[in-house]
Design a protein around this motif. Structure first.
Motif, PDB file in Angstrom:
ATOM      1  N   ASN A  76       0.825  -1.215   0.000  1.00  0.00           N
ATOM      2  CA  ASN A  76       0.000   0.000   0.000  1.00  0.00           C
ATOM      3  C   ASN A  76       0.862   1.268   0.000  1.00  0.00           C
ATOM      4  OD1 ASN A  76      -2.458  -1.521   0.167  1.00  0.00           O
ATOM      5  ND2 ASN A  76      -2.039  -1.806   2.353  1.00  0.00           N
ATOM      6  N   LYS A  77       2.046   1.152  -0.642  1.00  0.00           N
ATOM      7  CA  LYS A  77       2.979   2.274  -0.790  1.00  0.00           C
ATOM      8  C   LYS A  77       3.402   2.864   0.555  1.00  0.00           C
ATOM      9  CE  LYS A  77       1.567   3.458  -5.482  1.00  0.00           C
ATOM     10  NZ  LYS A  77       1.177   4.525  -6.422  1.00  0.00           N
ATOM     11  N   ALA A  78       3.556   2.004   1.542  1.00  0.00           N
ATOM     12  CA  ALA A  78       3.990   2.420   2.875  1.00  0.00           C
ATOM     13  C   ALA A  78       4.855   1.326   3.475  1.00  0.00           C
ATOM     14  CB  ALA A  78       2.786   2.721   3.767  1.00  0.00           C
ATOM     15  N   TRP A  79       5.460   1.622   4.632  1.00  0.00           N
ATOM     16  CA  TRP A  79       6.361   0.680   5.291  1.00  0.00           C
ATOM     17  C   TRP A  79       5.919   0.433   6.729  1.00  0.00           C
ATOM     18  CZ3 TRP A  79       9.359  -1.750   2.034  1.00  0.00           C
ATOM     19  CH2 TRP A  79       9.742  -1.110   0.841  1.00  0.00           C
ATOM     20  N   ASP A  80       6.143  -0.767   7.176  1.00  0.00           N
ATOM     21  CA  ASP A  80       5.863  -1.138   8.559  1.00  0.00           C
ATOM     22  C   ASP A  80       7.067  -0.717   9.401  1.00  0.00           C
ATOM     23  OD1 ASP A  80       5.234  -2.264  10.978  1.00  0.00           O
ATOM     24  OD2 ASP A  80       5.459  -4.344  10.316  1.00  0.00           O
ATOM     25  N   ILE A  81       7.012   0.487   9.971  1.00  0.00           N
ATOM     26  CA  ILE A  81       8.167   1.029  10.686  1.00  0.00           C
ATOM     27  C   ILE A  81       8.081   0.769  12.193  1.00  0.00           C
ATOM     28  CG2 ILE A  81       8.691   2.770   8.962  1.00  0.00           C
ATOM     29  CD1 ILE A  81       7.199   4.815  10.615  1.00  0.00           C
ATOM     30  N   GLY A  82       7.175  -0.152  12.582  1.00  0.00           N
ATOM     31  CA  GLY A  82       7.073  -0.493  13.990  1.00  0.00           C
ATOM     32  C   GLY A  82       7.127  -1.981  14.269  1.00  0.00           C
ATOM     33  N   GLY A  83       6.867  -2.788  13.237  1.00  0.00           N
ATOM     34  CA  GLY A  83       6.808  -4.232  13.425  1.00  0.00           C
ATOM     35  C   GLY A  83       7.846  -4.975  12.611  1.00  0.00           C
ATOM     36  N   ASP A  84       7.534  -6.253  12.313  1.00  0.00           N
ATOM     37  CA  ASP A  84       8.503  -7.126  11.648  1.00  0.00           C
ATOM     38  C   ASP A  84       8.170  -7.438  10.192  1.00  0.00           C
ATOM     39  OD1 ASP A  84      10.049  -7.322  13.923  1.00  0.00           O
ATOM     40  OD2 ASP A  84       8.965  -9.077  14.678  1.00  0.00           O
ATOM     41  N   LYS A  85       7.016  -6.978   9.707  1.00  0.00           N
ATOM     42  CA  LYS A  85       6.592  -7.365   8.362  1.00  0.00           C
ATOM     43  C   LYS A  85       7.647  -6.994   7.315  1.00  0.00           C
ATOM     44  CE  LYS A  85       3.543  -4.853   6.231  1.00  0.00           C
ATOM     45  NZ  LYS A  85       2.273  -4.210   5.830  1.00  0.00           N
ATOM     46  N   ASP A  86       8.079  -5.750   7.313  1.00  0.00           N
ATOM     47  CA  ASP A  86       9.040  -5.329   6.285  1.00  0.00           C
ATOM     48  C   ASP A  86      10.481  -5.636   6.670  1.00  0.00           C
ATOM     49  OD1 ASP A  86       7.221  -4.482   4.359  1.00  0.00           O
ATOM     50  OD2 ASP A  86       6.938  -2.553   5.361  1.00  0.00           O
ATOM     51  N   VAL A  87      10.736  -5.829   7.945  1.00  0.00           N
ATOM     52  CA  VAL A  87      12.045  -6.346   8.339  1.00  0.00           C
ATOM     53  C   VAL A  87      12.248  -7.721   7.725  1.00  0.00           C
ATOM     54  CG1 VAL A  87      13.397  -7.207  10.294  1.00  0.00           C
ATOM     55  CG2 VAL A  87      12.233  -4.990  10.457  1.00  0.00           C
ATOM     56  N   ASN A  88      11.210  -8.543   7.783  1.00  0.00           N
ATOM     57  CA  ASN A  88      11.291  -9.877   7.173  1.00  0.00           C
ATOM     58  C   ASN A  88      11.448  -9.784   5.661  1.00  0.00           C
ATOM     59  OD1 ASN A  88      11.033 -11.062   9.685  1.00  0.00           O
ATOM     60  ND2 ASN A  88       8.810 -11.349   9.518  1.00  0.00           N
ATOM     61  N   PHE A  89      10.809  -8.787   5.062  1.00  0.00           N
ATOM     62  CA  PHE A  89      10.951  -8.567   3.621  1.00  0.00           C
ATOM     63  C   PHE A  89      12.408  -8.243   3.280  1.00  0.00           C
ATOM     64  CE2 PHE A  89       9.483  -5.661  -0.123  1.00  0.00           C
ATOM     65  CZ  PHE A  89       9.876  -6.624  -1.041  1.00  0.00           C
ATOM     66  N   LEU A  90      13.029  -7.355   4.045  1.00  0.00           N
ATOM     67  CA  LEU A  90      14.423  -6.994   3.783  1.00  0.00           C
ATOM     68  C   LEU A  90      15.345  -8.195   3.952  1.00  0.00           C
ATOM     69  CD1 LEU A  90      14.746  -3.482   5.510  1.00  0.00           C
ATOM     70  CD2 LEU A  90      14.156  -4.011   3.139  1.00  0.00           C
ATOM     71  N   LYS A  91      15.089  -9.004   4.966  1.00  0.00           N
ATOM     72  CA  LYS A  91      15.902 -10.211   5.165  1.00  0.00           C
ATOM     73  C   LYS A  91      15.763 -11.161   3.982  1.00  0.00           C
ATOM     74  CE  LYS A  91      15.755 -10.183  10.243  1.00  0.00           C
ATOM     75  NZ  LYS A  91      15.257 -10.899  11.458  1.00  0.00           N
ATOM     76  N   ALA A  92      14.540 -11.266   3.455  1.00  0.00           N
ATOM     77  CA  ALA A  92      14.301 -12.137   2.304  1.00  0.00           C
ATOM     78  C   ALA A  92      15.021 -11.610   1.064  1.00  0.00           C
ATOM     79  CB  ALA A  92      12.804 -12.263   2.047  1.00  0.00           C
ATOM     80  N   ILE A  94       8.950   7.865  13.609  1.00  0.00           N
ATOM     81  CA  ILE A  94       7.886   8.456  14.412  1.00  0.00           C
ATOM     82  C   ILE A  94       8.033   7.985  15.856  1.00  0.00           C
ATOM     83  CG2 ILE A  94       5.378   8.470  14.791  1.00  0.00           C
ATOM     84  CD1 ILE A  94       5.041   8.207  11.782  1.00  0.00           C
ATOM     85  N   GLY A  95       7.900   8.890  16.793  1.00  0.00           N
ATOM     86  CA  GLY A  95       7.979   8.529  18.198  1.00  0.00           C
ATOM     87  C   GLY A  95       9.379   8.530  18.771  1.00  0.00           C
ATOM     88  N   ASN A  96      10.383   8.808  17.943  1.00  0.00           N
ATOM     89  CA  ASN A  96      11.773   8.879  18.418  1.00  0.00           C
ATOM     90  C   ASN A  96      12.206   7.663  19.223  1.00  0.00           C
ATOM     91  OD1 ASN A  96      12.606  11.731  17.612  1.00  0.00           O
ATOM     92  ND2 ASN A  96      10.702  12.120  18.722  1.00  0.00           N
ATOM     93  N   PRO A  97      12.055   6.460  18.699  1.00  0.00           N
ATOM     94  CA  PRO A  97      12.468   5.283  19.470  1.00  0.00           C
ATOM     95  C   PRO A  97      13.967   5.313  19.741  1.00  0.00           C
ATOM     96  CG  PRO A  97      12.120   4.701  17.173  1.00  0.00           C
ATOM     97  CD  PRO A  97      11.613   6.097  17.328  1.00  0.00           C
ATOM     98  N   ALA A  98      14.344   4.835  20.892  1.00  0.00           N
ATOM     99  CA  ALA A  98      15.751   4.830  21.262  1.00  0.00           C
ATOM    100  C   ALA A  98      16.535   3.893  20.347  1.00  0.00           C
ATOM    101  CB  ALA A  98      15.913   4.393  22.705  1.00  0.00           C
ATOM    102  N   PRO A  99      17.742   4.277  19.946  1.00  0.00           N
ATOM    103  CA  PRO A  99      18.582   3.363  19.161  1.00  0.00           C
ATOM    104  C   PRO A  99      18.780   2.051  19.917  1.00  0.00           C
ATOM    105  CG  PRO A  99      19.511   5.574  19.152  1.00  0.00           C
ATOM    106  CD  PRO A  99      18.393   5.588  20.142  1.00  0.00           C
ATOM    107  N   ALA A 100      18.684   0.957  19.173  1.00  0.00           N
ATOM    108  CA  ALA A 100      18.780  -0.360  19.825  1.00  0.00           C
ATOM    109  C   ALA A 100      19.487  -1.378  18.950  1.00  0.00           C
ATOM    110  CB  ALA A 100      17.384  -0.852  20.185  1.00  0.00           C
ATOM    111  N   SER A 101      20.398  -0.921  18.117  1.00  0.00           N
ATOM    112  CA  SER A 101      21.117  -1.843  17.245  1.00  0.00           C
ATOM    113  C   SER A 101      22.015  -2.757  18.072  1.00  0.00           C
ATOM    114  CB  SER A 101      21.959  -1.056  16.241  1.00  0.00           C
ATOM    115  OG  SER A 101      22.753  -1.906  15.460  1.00  0.00           O
ATOM    116  N   THR A 102      22.292  -3.930  17.514  1.00  0.00           N
ATOM    117  CA  THR A 102      23.194  -4.872  18.193  1.00  0.00           C
ATOM    118  C   THR A 102      24.653  -4.469  18.058  1.00  0.00           C
ATOM    119  OG1 THR A 102      23.234  -6.238  16.202  1.00  0.00           O
ATOM    120  CG2 THR A 102      21.586  -6.795  17.899  1.00  0.00           C
ATOM    121  N   ARG A 103      24.930  -3.422  17.277  1.00  0.00           N
ATOM    122  CA  ARG A 103      26.305  -2.975  17.053  1.00  0.00           C
ATOM    123  C   ARG A 103      26.291  -1.487  16.712  1.00  0.00           C
ATOM    124  NH1 ARG A 103      26.281  -2.695  11.443  1.00  0.00           N
ATOM    125  NH2 ARG A 103      28.516  -2.221  11.326  1.00  0.00           N
ATOM    126  N   PRO A 104      27.426  -0.795  16.883  1.00  0.00           N
ATOM    127  CA  PRO A 104      27.497   0.600  16.437  1.00  0.00           C
ATOM    128  C   PRO A 104      27.163   0.669  14.948  1.00  0.00           C
ATOM    129  CG  PRO A 104      29.387   0.063  17.790  1.00  0.00           C
ATOM    130  CD  PRO A 104      28.691  -1.238  17.516  1.00  0.00           C
TER     131      PRO A 104
END
Length: 493
Positions: A90-106, A156-166
């Motif tokens: 729908n010309k948008a991204w799931d910026i809060g969940g795993d749907k598009d994270v899984n897409f990128l991994k695929a 949106i919401g300014n989530p704190a950085p939480a990467s597993t690495r710098p």
């Protein structure tokens, strides 16, 4: 809260671009039971173990739109990497969940299967909501992404950085963005500066690139981060909510590639980013006059119908002039930000040669309109095919200028021309051939006020004085020149 109005307000004037160009093709993947689509660009004959860039479109946009806006093909062809433009549902991204994270991994796995991409060199980028998704991916799959490059977007919401690495980041944003607020985006980027344990102090290059005086862009760099990474902010003054490809400022895709290519998950075969070259302003000498590694601090300007190229090659600056206009300055290599002190004497020297005999005009002048010259007359030199050293001296008789420029005006003829070892230096005292030790003049013929021209023994006009007699000539001349050497005076007829 977020400082954004409506991500859908961006007009999709180019949304009807052709789906395929070159080796680009549409592809589909099944992710979590759903068919997902993307455009893939792979250079012809792409080798294995080459990088992958995933670049995501903004809200209400799509993969063909982003592909057309970012123009990655020529960069990918030269540097040999694969680019994927995925389509969000729908010309948008799931910026809060795993749907598009899984897409990128695929996508990463698919590109590995098809092209044998280097999984240690996967880079994620995106515009607007795609930039937000870049940050989300950094948090959710930091162990699969070597660097991110968001453009005009932050979460949106300014989530704190939480990467597993710098996470190395280059964030590009227009200062006049009225969709995703620039200042809020900068503040969010600084949270990553802290997360990556970078130095609190930053280095600012303005304009950027430093040798492009008219550029609206500036670059802020935070270094000394964990794992020897950097965080960079590319700000474009006056730019709105847009993916900048302004040749007068920066090509965003070029800047992204030149940053991310320095990073790998395992650090193999990757050198740290080359420190940005900072050109000091308000300086009293030429910067990079030897063209040792690049043409930084020099700006080639073309005017009228003139056509030429120029760049630093083999430690020299080389012109190739294919068309000239009506004035020498229409092919012009300049360096500005030079500090010239009133009454100070200077010497300019340089080495030059040409593919065939020609003239070269040299000027020292204002950097801005009306570009007034600080020389009594512009200097012209006859060049031959052998490299020779040329020089001239001048006194700054105008008010002190902290942004003057040295100009090499090569519009007199077509062909090749080479410059090297350009030097501007202060003279501790006036040249030997200028001064009052051996005053020579033609006495006034009347007691009326008369104008006299003052010349050095090399024939250079040094200035004019007004006097009624010989004594006044001496007094006035001493105000024009400094007390050393010889000169002569003649009345103006």
């Amino acid at each position: 809260m977020f400082g954004m109005k409506n991500l859908g307000k961006v007009v999709l004037a180019l949304a009807s671009v052709a789906l395929f160009t070159g080796n680009a093709f549409a592809d589909n993947l099944t992710v979590d039971g759903k068919s997902r689509s993307m455009l893939v660009y792979a250079p012809s004959g792409i080798e294995k173990n080459r990088p992958l860039i995933i670049q995501m479109h903004g809200m209400n946009q799509d993969a063909p739109y982003q592909k057309n806006a970012a123009k990655w093909e020529s960069i990918a062809d030269t540097a040999r990497f694969v680019v994927v433009f995925p389509n969000g549902e729908n010309k948008a991204w799931d910026i809060g969940g795993d749907k598009d994270v899984n897409f990128l991994k695929a996508i990463i796995n698919e590109m590995y299967q098809k092209y044998g991409i280097d999984k240690n060199r996967v880079y994620v980028s995106g515009f607007s909501m795609g930039g937000m998704m870049s940050y989300h991916a950094a948090n959710k799959m930091g162990d699969m992404i070597a660097a991110i490059a968001p453009v005009s977007g932050y979460p949106i919401g300014n989530p704190a950085p939480a990467s597993t690495r710098p996470m190395p980041i280059i964030h590009t944003h227009g200062t006049s963005d009225d969709v995703v607020n620039y200042s809020s985006g900068v503040n969010y980027l600084k949270r990553w500066v802290s997360f990556n344990k970078c130095s609190e102090s930053s280095q600012v290059i303005k304009p950027y690139p430093a040798n492009r005086s008219g550029s609206a862009a500036s670059l802020e760099v935070w270094s000394s981060c964990s794992n020897d990474i950097e965080v960079r902010l590319m700000s474009i003054a006056g730019k709105g909510h847009w993916y900048s490809m302004d040749l007068a400022s920066v090509n965003t895709s070029d800047e992204i590639w030149n940053f991310v290519k320095n990073y790998s998950l395992d650090g193999s075969n990757i050198t740290p980013p080359t420190p940005a070259i900072v050109v000091p302003t308000n300086r009293d000498e030429v910067f990079n006059g030897g063209f040792d590694s690049s043409a930084v601090a020099w700006d080639l300007q073309l005017h009228g119908d003139a056509a030429a190229t120029g760049d630093a090659k083999d430690g020299k600056y080389q012109f190739d002039i294919s068309a000239v206009g009506t004035q020498n300055y229409q092919v012009q290599l300049i360096q500005h930000d030079l500090h010239l002190e009133k009454d100070q004497w200077y010497e300019v020297s340089f080495d030059a040669s040409a593919g065939a005999a020609r003239t070269l005009e040299v000027n020292v002048e204002q950097h801005n309109d009306p570009w007034a010259s600080y020389l009594k007359e512009k200097q012209n030199f006859d060049l031959g095919t052998d490299m020779k050293t040329y020089s001239f001296k001048f006194q700054m008789t105008a008010a002190t200028d902290t942004n003057s420029r040295l100009s090499f005006n090569a519009g007199a003829a077509t062909g090749t021309l080479t410059l090297d070892n350009v030097v501007l230096k202060k003279l501790a005292e006036p040249p030997e051939d200028i001064g009052t030790e051996a005053l020579k003049f033609v006495s006034p013929r009347t007691q009326n006020m008369q104008v006299f021209e003052v010349y050095g023994l090399n024939g250079q006009l040094l200035g004019r004085v007004n006097a009624k007699n010989a004594a006044e000539v001496q007094t006035q001349v001493r105000l024009v020149v400094r007390p050393k050497g010889s000169f002569y005076v003649k009345p103006v007829r």
